[in-house]
Design a protein around this motif. Structure first.
Motif, mmCIF file in Angstrom:
data_model
loop_
_atom_site.group_PDB
_atom_site.id
_atom_site.type_symbol
_atom_site.label_atom_id
_atom_site.label_comp_id
_atom_site.label_asym_id
_atom_site.label_seq_id
_atom_site.Cartn_x
_atom_site.Cartn_y
_atom_site.Cartn_z
ATOM 1 N N LEU A 52 -2.060 -9.330 0.031
ATOM 2 C CA LEU A 52 -1.322 -10.583 -0.109
ATOM 3 C C LEU A 52 -1.687 -11.291 -1.402
ATOM 4 C CD1 LEU A 52 -1.396 -11.907 3.563
ATOM 5 C CD2 LEU A 52 0.553 -11.022 2.272
ATOM 6 N N SER A 53 -2.933 -11.169 -1.800
ATOM 7 C CA SER A 53 -3.374 -11.794 -3.049
ATOM 8 C C SER A 53 -2.648 -11.187 -4.244
ATOM 9 C CB SER A 53 -4.885 -11.620 -3.203
ATOM 10 O OG SER A 53 -5.310 -12.039 -4.479
ATOM 11 N N ILE A 54 -2.518 -9.864 -4.236
ATOM 12 C CA ILE A 54 -1.820 -9.190 -5.329
ATOM 13 C C ILE A 54 -0.328 -9.490 -5.269
ATOM 14 C CG2 ILE A 54 -1.251 -6.948 -6.339
ATOM 15 C CD1 ILE A 54 -3.922 -5.907 -5.217
ATOM 16 N N ILE A 55 0.233 -9.453 -4.067
ATOM 17 C CA ILE A 55 1.669 -9.681 -3.901
ATOM 18 C C ILE A 55 2.057 -11.079 -4.353
ATOM 19 C CG2 ILE A 55 3.457 -9.987 -2.135
ATOM 20 C CD1 ILE A 55 2.213 -7.601 -0.642
ATOM 21 N N LYS A 94 -10.360 3.345 -9.471
ATOM 22 C CA LYS A 94 -9.914 4.668 -9.008
ATOM 23 C C LYS A 94 -10.443 4.954 -7.610
ATOM 24 C CE LYS A 94 -9.199 9.416 -9.922
ATOM 25 N NZ LYS A 94 -8.718 9.465 -8.545
ATOM 26 N N THR A 95 -11.715 4.616 -7.405
ATOM 27 C CA THR A 95 -12.318 4.801 -6.078
ATOM 28 C C THR A 95 -11.545 4.040 -5.014
ATOM 29 O OG1 THR A 95 -14.513 5.104 -7.026
ATOM 30 C CG2 THR A 95 -14.406 4.424 -4.716
ATOM 31 N N LEU A 96 -11.201 2.812 -5.334
ATOM 32 C CA LEU A 96 -10.484 1.972 -4.374
ATOM 33 C C LEU A 96 -9.124 2.570 -4.014
ATOM 34 C CD1 LEU A 96 -10.225 -0.480 -2.675
ATOM 35 C CD2 LEU A 96 -9.959 -1.884 -4.709
ATOM 36 N N LEU A 97 -8.407 3.040 -5.019
ATOM 37 C CA LEU A 97 -7.110 3.681 -4.763
ATOM 38 C C LEU A 97 -7.272 4.890 -3.850
ATOM 39 C CD1 LEU A 97 -5.466 3.587 -8.333
ATOM 40 C CD2 LEU A 97 -4.892 2.159 -6.367
ATOM 41 N N MET A 137 -2.407 -0.841 -7.090
ATOM 42 C CA MET A 137 -3.305 -1.343 -6.070
ATOM 43 C C MET A 137 -2.548 -2.108 -4.990
ATOM 44 S SD MET A 137 -6.468 -1.062 -5.511
ATOM 45 C CE MET A 137 -7.245 -0.792 -7.099
ATOM 46 N N GLY A 138 -1.572 -2.910 -5.406
ATOM 47 C CA GLY A 138 -0.817 -3.693 -4.445
ATOM 48 C C GLY A 138 -0.101 -2.811 -3.442
ATOM 49 N N TYR A 139 0.496 -1.749 -3.931
ATOM 50 C CA TYR A 139 1.205 -0.823 -3.042
ATOM 51 C C TYR A 139 0.251 -0.184 -2.053
ATOM 52 C CZ TYR A 139 3.866 3.275 -1.524
ATOM 53 O OH TYR A 139 4.477 4.240 -0.766
ATOM 54 N N ASN A 140 -0.844 0.334 -2.533
ATOM 55 C CA ASN A 140 -1.805 1.010 -1.662
ATOM 56 C C ASN A 140 -2.452 0.059 -0.665
ATOM 57 O OD1 ASN A 140 -2.230 3.981 -2.643
ATOM 58 N ND2 ASN A 140 -1.999 2.758 -4.497
ATOM 59 N N ALA A 154 -2.995 -1.702 4.762
ATOM 60 C CA ALA A 154 -3.068 -2.841 5.678
ATOM 61 C C ALA A 154 -2.035 -2.687 6.797
ATOM 62 C CB ALA A 154 -2.843 -4.148 4.923
ATOM 63 N N LEU A 155 -0.802 -2.337 6.440
ATOM 64 C CA LEU A 155 0.246 -2.196 7.443
ATOM 65 C C LEU A 155 -0.062 -1.063 8.412
ATOM 66 C CD1 LEU A 155 3.440 -2.821 5.284
ATOM 67 C CD2 LEU A 155 2.442 -4.296 7.040
#
Lengths: 183, 183
Positions: free
Chosen positions: A63-66, A172-175, B54-57, B62-63
Motif C-alpha cells: 500500500l505504501s508503494i501503491i 533482489k533478495t526481497l523480490l 516491488m509494488g507488484y510483487n 499480500a493478496l
DNA sequence: TATTGTTATACTCTATAACTATA
DNA sequence: TATAGTTATAGAGTATAACAATA
C-alpha cells in the motif's frame, strides 16, 4: 515466524488460584500482558506483534508503494491494474483476456471495462485470434507502446525512491522471497 | 531495480531499413521484442518485467496471504482489518480510535462501524479516557482476549503454511526488508 | 482554533450469476 | 459439454465533507 507470538496473551490462564495480587499496578509491566480493564492512557502504540506477520507487512509495504504509484502514474491515466494490464499486453502482443486474467489474477467481468477503456484511448487494439474464433488478441498501438515506455520508467524511478533504504542486493533478495510466497 | 527494463520494447524502432526478412516468422525470437502487430497466438505469458517491480510483487504476495487469511479467520468473524484492530487493542488496552487510525493507516470514518461491530459482539469495551474528555479508551473484554488468542494462533499457522518455502532466516529477512519500505 | 469522534455519502474495487458465441 | 467474452449487479473497501463535543 519460526517460534510463537512473544507479545501474545498466554492461552487461557485457567485461573486456578491466585486471584489477588494482580491487576492492581498496570503500569509496572508496561506492554506485555497488560491488565485488561484499567483506564490508563496509551502513550505509544505497540505494534510488535503485527510486525511479526508476513501478511501485515506485505500489505503495508504494498500500500505504501501503491500510494506513490497512484500519484506518479496519474499523468498517464494509469492505475496499478491498468499498468499491469498494459505492460503485459506490450510484452505479450496478442495475449487474450483469459490469459490476462489468469496471469494477473483478475476476474473476467472486471477486465472488460478496463480493456474497453484502453481501446477507447487508442492504447490497444483488438484483433481476431489466429486459432480460436471465440478469443480476441490484444495488441498495443504505437501510442500505447510509447506511453508504456514512459510509464515504466516513471514506475522504476518511483520504486527506487520507495526502496531507497535497501541495497541492490537486498532489493533482489526481497523480490525473490516475495515470489516464493505467491508463485 | 538498479538497471533498466530488460524486456521492454525499444523506444520506437524507427524502421529505417530492412522492411523484409522480419515479421514473418514470429516464433523465432519468441518473447523479447515481439513484432507489435502480428496476429500470433501467445503460448506462455511473459511476466518477467512485472516481476522486477516491488509494488507488484508485494501486492501479489499480500493478496495471496490475505486470501487464505479470509478463509481461515472466517470462523472467528474477523477480516484482516478487524484482526489488526482487535490485536492492537488487545496489546494496547486503552488505545483510542485516533491512535488506531494513525497506527494502522485507517480513516476515522471507516473505523467507526468496525468499532461498533466489535463492541456489539462483546469483544471490546469503550471506557472514558483518563486525561481527554473527547477521546474514548478501547479495551478488550475477556471474550475478546480469548478469541484473539485463538485467532492469532490460527494466523500464525496460516502464515507458516504460506511461507513454507522460506527458511526461518529468510522469513526474518523478508519481514525486516518489508519494514524498511513502509516504516 | 485545533482535535476526537461521528454521520452521511460517494466512489472504487471486487465478486457472483447468467447470457452469447464458438470450440 | 466446455470455454472466451460479456452484461448486470451486488457487496466490500476506501474516500471526502461536514458536524458536535471537548481541548
Amino acid at each position: 515466524m519460526p517460534s510463537a507470538h512473544p507479545v501474545t496473551a498466554p492461552p487461557a490462564p485457567k485461573r486456578t488460584r491466585k486471584p489477588a495480587t494482580r491487576a492492581q499496578n498496570p503500569s509496572s509491566r508496561a506492554k506485555a500482558v497488560a491488565a485488561p480493564s484499567d483506564t490508563t492512557a496509551v502513550d505509544h502504540v505497540d505494534t510488535s506483534y503485527l510486525q511479526t506477520l508476513m501478511g501485515y507487512n506485505a500489505r503495508r509495504a504494498a500500500l505504501s508503494i501503491i500510494e506513490l504509484f497512484l500519484e506518479r502514474l496519474a499523468p498517464y491515466g494509469l492505475k496499478p491494474v491498468d499498468f499491469s494490464v498494459m505492460s503485459t499486453i506490450c510484452h505479450n502482443p496478442g495475449v487474450t483476456s483469459r490469459q490476462l486474467c489468469a496471469t494477473l489474477n483478475l476476474l473476467p467481468p472486471n477486465l472488460v471495462g478496463l480493456i474497453q477503456s484502453l481501446e477507447a484511448r487508442g492504447l490497444i487494439e483488438r484483433k481476431p485470434h489466429p486459432h480460436d474464433g471465440r478469443a480476441v488478441g490484444l495488441h498495443p498501438t504505437p501510442q500505447g507502446q510509447a506511453l508504456m515506455v514512459q510509464a515504466e520508467q516513471t514506475a522504476a524511478d518511483l520504486e527506487l525512491e520507495k526502496t531507497a533504504r535497501l541495497t541492490p542486493a537486498q532489493r533482489k533478495t526481497l523480490l525473490d522471497l516475495l515470489q516464493k510466497i505467491y508463485l
